[in-house]
Design an enzyme around this catalytic site. Structure first.
Site, PDB file in Angstrom:
ATOM      1  N   ARG A  33      13.666 -10.143  -1.831  1.00 59.85           N
ATOM      2  CA  ARG A  33      13.352 -10.480  -3.222  1.00 59.85           C
ATOM      3  C   ARG A  33      13.595  -9.340  -4.208  1.00 59.85           C
ATOM      4  O   ARG A  33      13.258  -9.444  -5.383  1.00 59.85           O
ATOM      5  CB  ARG A  33      11.880 -10.928  -3.308  1.00 59.85           C
ATOM      6  N   PHE A  93      -3.077  -2.719  -8.071  1.00 63.63           N
ATOM      7  CA  PHE A  93      -4.348  -2.977  -8.751  1.00 63.63           C
ATOM      8  C   PHE A  93      -4.381  -2.292 -10.121  1.00 63.63           C
ATOM      9  O   PHE A  93      -4.979  -2.813 -11.072  1.00 63.63           O
ATOM     10  CB  PHE A  93      -5.525  -2.518  -7.880  1.00 63.63           C
ATOM     11  N   CYS A 116       4.306  -4.734  -5.603  1.00 60.38           N
ATOM     12  CA  CYS A 116       4.623  -5.404  -4.344  1.00 60.38           C
ATOM     13  C   CYS A 116       3.443  -5.229  -3.401  1.00 60.38           C
ATOM     14  O   CYS A 116       3.074  -4.089  -3.080  1.00 60.38           O
ATOM     15  CB  CYS A 116       5.877  -4.785  -3.738  1.00 60.38           C
ATOM     16  N   HIS A 128      -7.668  -7.007   2.306  1.00 64.70           N
ATOM     17  CA  HIS A 128      -7.339  -6.286   1.082  1.00 64.70           C
ATOM     18  C   HIS A 128      -6.242  -6.974   0.283  1.00 64.70           C
ATOM     19  O   HIS A 128      -6.273  -7.020  -0.948  1.00 64.70           O
ATOM     20  CB  HIS A 128      -6.896  -4.860   1.436  1.00 64.70           C
ATOM     21  N   THR A 153      -5.998  -6.538   7.001  1.00 59.26           N
ATOM     22  CA  THR A 153      -7.327  -6.665   6.394  1.00 59.26           C
ATOM     23  C   THR A 153      -7.247  -7.608   5.199  1.00 59.26           C
ATOM     24  O   THR A 153      -6.152  -7.899   4.709  1.00 59.26           O
ATOM     25  CB  THR A 153      -7.830  -5.292   5.895  1.00 59.26           C
TER      26      THR A 153
HETATM   27  N1  RBF Z   1      -1.084  -1.487  -3.526  1.00 59.01           N
HETATM   28  C1  RBF Z   1       0.086  -2.162  -3.622  1.00 59.01           C
HETATM   29  O1  RBF Z   1       0.724  -2.146  -4.682  1.00 59.01           O
HETATM   30  N2  RBF Z   1       0.596  -2.860  -2.550  1.00 59.01           N
HETATM   31  C2  RBF Z   1      -0.064  -2.931  -1.360  1.00 59.01           C
HETATM   32  O2  RBF Z   1       0.458  -3.576  -0.425  1.00 59.01           O
HETATM   33  C3  RBF Z   1      -1.310  -2.258  -1.247  1.00 59.01           C
HETATM   34  N3  RBF Z   1      -2.016  -2.341  -0.089  1.00 59.01           N
HETATM   35  C4  RBF Z   1      -3.219  -1.692  -0.010  1.00 59.01           C
HETATM   36  C5  RBF Z   1      -3.961  -1.794   1.180  1.00 59.01           C
HETATM   37  C6  RBF Z   1      -5.170  -1.127   1.280  1.00 59.01           C
HETATM   38  C7  RBF Z   1      -5.952  -1.255   2.560  1.00 59.01           C
HETATM   39  C8  RBF Z   1      -5.656  -0.349   0.189  1.00 59.01           C
HETATM   40  C9  RBF Z   1      -6.977   0.385   0.276  1.00 59.01           C
HETATM   41  C10 RBF Z   1      -4.939  -0.270  -0.974  1.00 59.01           C
HETATM   42  C11 RBF Z   1      -3.711  -0.916  -1.098  1.00 59.01           C
HETATM   43  N4  RBF Z   1      -2.959  -0.835  -2.281  1.00 59.01           N
HETATM   44  C12 RBF Z   1      -1.776  -1.517  -2.371  1.00 59.01           C
HETATM   45  C13 RBF Z   1      -3.374   0.047  -3.397  1.00 59.01           C
HETATM   46  C14 RBF Z   1      -4.174  -0.672  -4.480  1.00 59.01           C
HETATM   47  O3  RBF Z   1      -3.314  -1.467  -5.294  1.00 59.01           O
HETATM   48  C15 RBF Z   1      -4.866   0.355  -5.397  1.00 59.01           C
HETATM   49  O4  RBF Z   1      -3.922   1.308  -5.824  1.00 59.01           O
HETATM   50  C16 RBF Z   1      -5.999   1.075  -4.690  1.00 59.01           C
HETATM   51  O5  RBF Z   1      -6.905   0.169  -4.131  1.00 59.01           O
HETATM   52  C17 RBF Z   1      -6.762   2.008  -5.686  1.00 59.01           C
HETATM   53  O6  RBF Z   1      -7.309   1.255  -6.761  1.00 59.01           O
END
Ligand code: RBF
Length: 160
Positions: free
Chosen positions: A136, A66, A89, A97, A95
């Site tokens: 990948r 994110f 990745c 998310h 969930t």
């Molecule tokens: N960030 C990733 O880059 N890959 C993921 O698979 C990923 N899964 C997440 C799952 C959950 C439940 C949460 C809360 C966050 C996840 N994030 C993941 C982190 C997200 O990109 C980000 O860093 C956080 O939400 C903070 O803004």
């Protein structure tokens, strides 16, 4: 990007434009770092193999995918780079998310491509499980980091 039928990792090296003199920013996420580091390194190697000077490649890590939006925005706004590659990745969990992150990053990076003149390359891999991600980042389906680098080289070479 690639599918099983269209795999840019098998690119014809003679058809890739030289990156000599270009500056490239790479922002990569630390989540799923085994995968993202391999993607990042693939991108760096391909840029160097195609003429980009190592000192013209700047890498910055962010915590999760994110945050690629913010990181890529800062890199683009700095005006220091001819292209920016965003690498992350996201692996589907139990969930929603996954969907929110994928949609957010896609929209955020797309917006940058509309708002600014620097091409932003989409290196977010989104998979159902770890195995698909491993395939990948240097496995059966190539390295999508390499493919991002090739795409960046093509985009920087264009005269619009
Ligand atoms: N960030 C990733 O880059 N890959 C993921 O698979 C990923 N899964 C997440 C799952 C959950 C439940 C949460 C809360 C966050 C996840 N994030 C993941 C982190 C997200 O990109 C980000 O860093 C956080 O939400 C903070 O803004």
């Amino acid at each position: 990007m690639a599918t099983e039928m269209h795999n840019l990792s098998d690119y014809d090296a003679d058809k890739v434009p030289s990156g000599k003199g270009y500056k490239v920013g790479i922002v990569y996420a630390e989540w799923n770092s085994d995968i993202t580091h391999a993607l990042r390194d693939g991108a760096i190697n391909t840029l160097i193999n195609n003429g980009v000077n190592v000192e013209d490649i700047k890498t910055i890590c962010v915590p999760g995918s994110f945050e690629l939006i913010y990181g890529a925005t800062q890199m683009v706004k700095s005006g220091k780079y001819d292209s920016v590659i965003a690498i992350g990745c996201v692996i589907r969990g139990d969930t929603p998310h996954f969907d929110y992150i994928c949609e957010g990053v896609t929209a955020g990076l797309s917006r940058l491509n509309v708002m600014y003149d620097t091409p932003v390359i989409f290196g977010l891999i989104t998979t159902n499980n770890l195995e698909q991600a491993q395939e990948r980042c240097g496995g059966r389906l190539g390295n999508k980091g390499d493919e991002c680098a090739v795409t960046a080289l093509h985009m920087m070479d264009r005269v619009w």
